[in-house]
Write an enzyme that holds these catalytic residues in place. Structure first.
Site, PDB file in Angstrom:
ATOM      1  CG  HIS A   3     -52.919 155.101  24.426  1.00  0.00           C
ATOM      2  ND1 HIS A   3     -53.864 154.619  25.305  1.00  0.00           N
ATOM      3  CD2 HIS A   3     -51.824 154.305  24.582  1.00  0.00           C
ATOM      4  CE1 HIS A   3     -53.357 153.580  25.961  1.00  0.00           C
ATOM      5  NE2 HIS A   3     -52.134 153.363  25.544  1.00  0.00           N
TER       6      HIS A   3
ATOM      7  CG  ASP B  95     -52.172 147.749  24.287  1.00  0.00           C
ATOM      8  OD1 ASP B  95     -51.239 147.711  23.484  1.00  0.00           O
ATOM      9  OD2 ASP B  95     -52.100 148.334  25.405  1.00  0.00           O
TER      10      ASP B  95
ATOM     11  CG  HIS C  21     -51.507 150.485  28.258  1.00  0.00           C
ATOM     12  ND1 HIS C  21     -50.509 149.861  27.542  1.00  0.00           N
ATOM     13  CD2 HIS C  21     -50.951 150.885  29.430  1.00  0.00           C
ATOM     14  CE1 HIS C  21     -49.382 149.888  28.249  1.00  0.00           C
ATOM     15  NE2 HIS C  21     -49.626 150.493  29.398  1.00  0.00           N
TER      16      HIS C  21
ATOM     17  CG  ASP D  76     -48.985 146.549  25.951  1.00  0.00           C
ATOM     18  OD1 ASP D  76     -49.993 145.840  25.727  1.00  0.00           O
ATOM     19  OD2 ASP D  76     -48.996 147.792  25.838  1.00  0.00           O
TER      20      ASP D  76
HETATM   21 ZN    ZN Z   1     -50.324 149.211  25.573  1.00  0.00          ZN
END
Ligand code: ZN
Length: 310
Positions: free
Chosen positions: A128, A165, A167, A246
């Site tokens: 991120h 991931d 995200h 995740d």
């Molecule tokens: Zn994540």
């Protein structure tokens, strides 16, 4: 050849408060599971070096890196919040430097002849972190710093980064969008944090937004259709992975329903492409994964596939 397993004790000293999900126990859970599964015998441990300012600024703005250096608190128990869910303690800066340094060492090792693959068991995670912004538990973009090192120091011209991931890897996209030396592939729950990625225009970015409740079949079908042909055509000289777990069904950070066999499957596909194009070279960096049991099992599966059985 066995696998390089790269970490550093400083990665376990970074803490963001007693109840924060991105916690030191994540790395303990991975280590415990590797020992329990017998995989310990198949890996060689390395201590991550600290990434230098010069290495970090290949992926980040110099002013941003200086800002993170200066924001680090000195007090034993103090926390400095950089965004709503991302904080620095006394050890964070060193942990972040080691995490990025792990990706650099991973690249150096797979470019040599002792290891074909490396797994960086590090935190803070990185995907991120944008060129000039920390967010979502991330400070320096580990995989991006590693890829930039491979380009600058090893002269590589084509690197594929796979990010599974749950995200979107907004930071990696921010750093490499439009840079044709990198093919960035990210699969993620959408709509969801950080809200980016569904309408990316850059020709070197292959995003797969997927609805909540996506399980193995939906994930695999999308990867088969969208990622694999693009990576094959790109013929990467190195594959890097932002390995976030995740999206596991037992991880309540998000609402995907992936399981260990799905992580094994995507890793095996990456390994096959690395064998075909990249001299089997893969560097994988830990991103998310917050349920300790499923994280340990998933990483163990991932590492087993990285070692390869060809
Ligand atoms: Zn994540």
């Amino acid at each position: 050849m066995n696998l390089a397993f790269i970490s550093h004790p400083d990665c376990q000293r970074h803490r963001m408060g007693a109840h924060h999900p991105e916690a030191p126990d994540r790395l303990h859970a991975i280590q415990d599971r590797l020992i329990a599964s017998g995989m310990e015998m198949l890996v060689t441990h390395y201590d991550a070096p600290a990434a230098t300012f010069e290495q970090l600024t290949r992926a980040h703005d110099p002013g941003y890196v200086r800002g993170i250096e200066e924001a680090a608190p000195r007090g034993e128990d103090s926390l400095v919040w950089i965004d709503g869910d991302t904080a620095m303690c006394k050890w964070t800066l060193e942990a972040a430097r080691r995490s990025a340094g792990a990706a650099i060492l991973g690249v150096d090792l797979v470019m040599g002849d002792r290891h074909h693959a490396a797994f960086c068991s590090v935190r803070p995670p990185g995907h991120h972190a944008e060129r000039a912004r920390a967010m979502g538990f991330c400070f320096f973009n580990n995989v991006a710093v590693g890829a930039a090192h491979a380009i600058e120091e090893h002269g590589l011209e084509r690197i594929a980064i796979l990010d599974f991931d749950v995200h979107h890897g907004n930071g990696t996209e921010d750093i490499f969008a439009g840079d044709e030396r990198v093919l960035f592939c990210s699969s993620f729950q959408h709509p969801f944090y950080p809200g980016t990625g569904a309408d990316s225009k850059a020709s070197n970015v292959v995003n797969i937004p997927l609805p909540r409740s996506t399980g193995g079949e939906g994930f695999k079908a999308a990867v088969e259709e969208r990622w694999l042909p693009r990576i094959d055509a790109f013929a990467p000289q190195l594959i890097m992975i932002s390995a976030g777990f995740d999206g596991h069904a037992e991880d309540d950070m998000a609402q995907f329903n992936l399981r260990e066999p799905d992580y094994a499957w995507v890793t095996r596909r990456a390994h096959e492409l690395a064998v075909k194009h990249a001299g089997e070279r893969i560097v994988s960096c830990l991103e998310g994964g917050y349920d300790l049991s499923s994280l340990g099992r998933s990483v163990s599966t991932h590492v087993d596939e990285l070692i390869g059985h060809a």
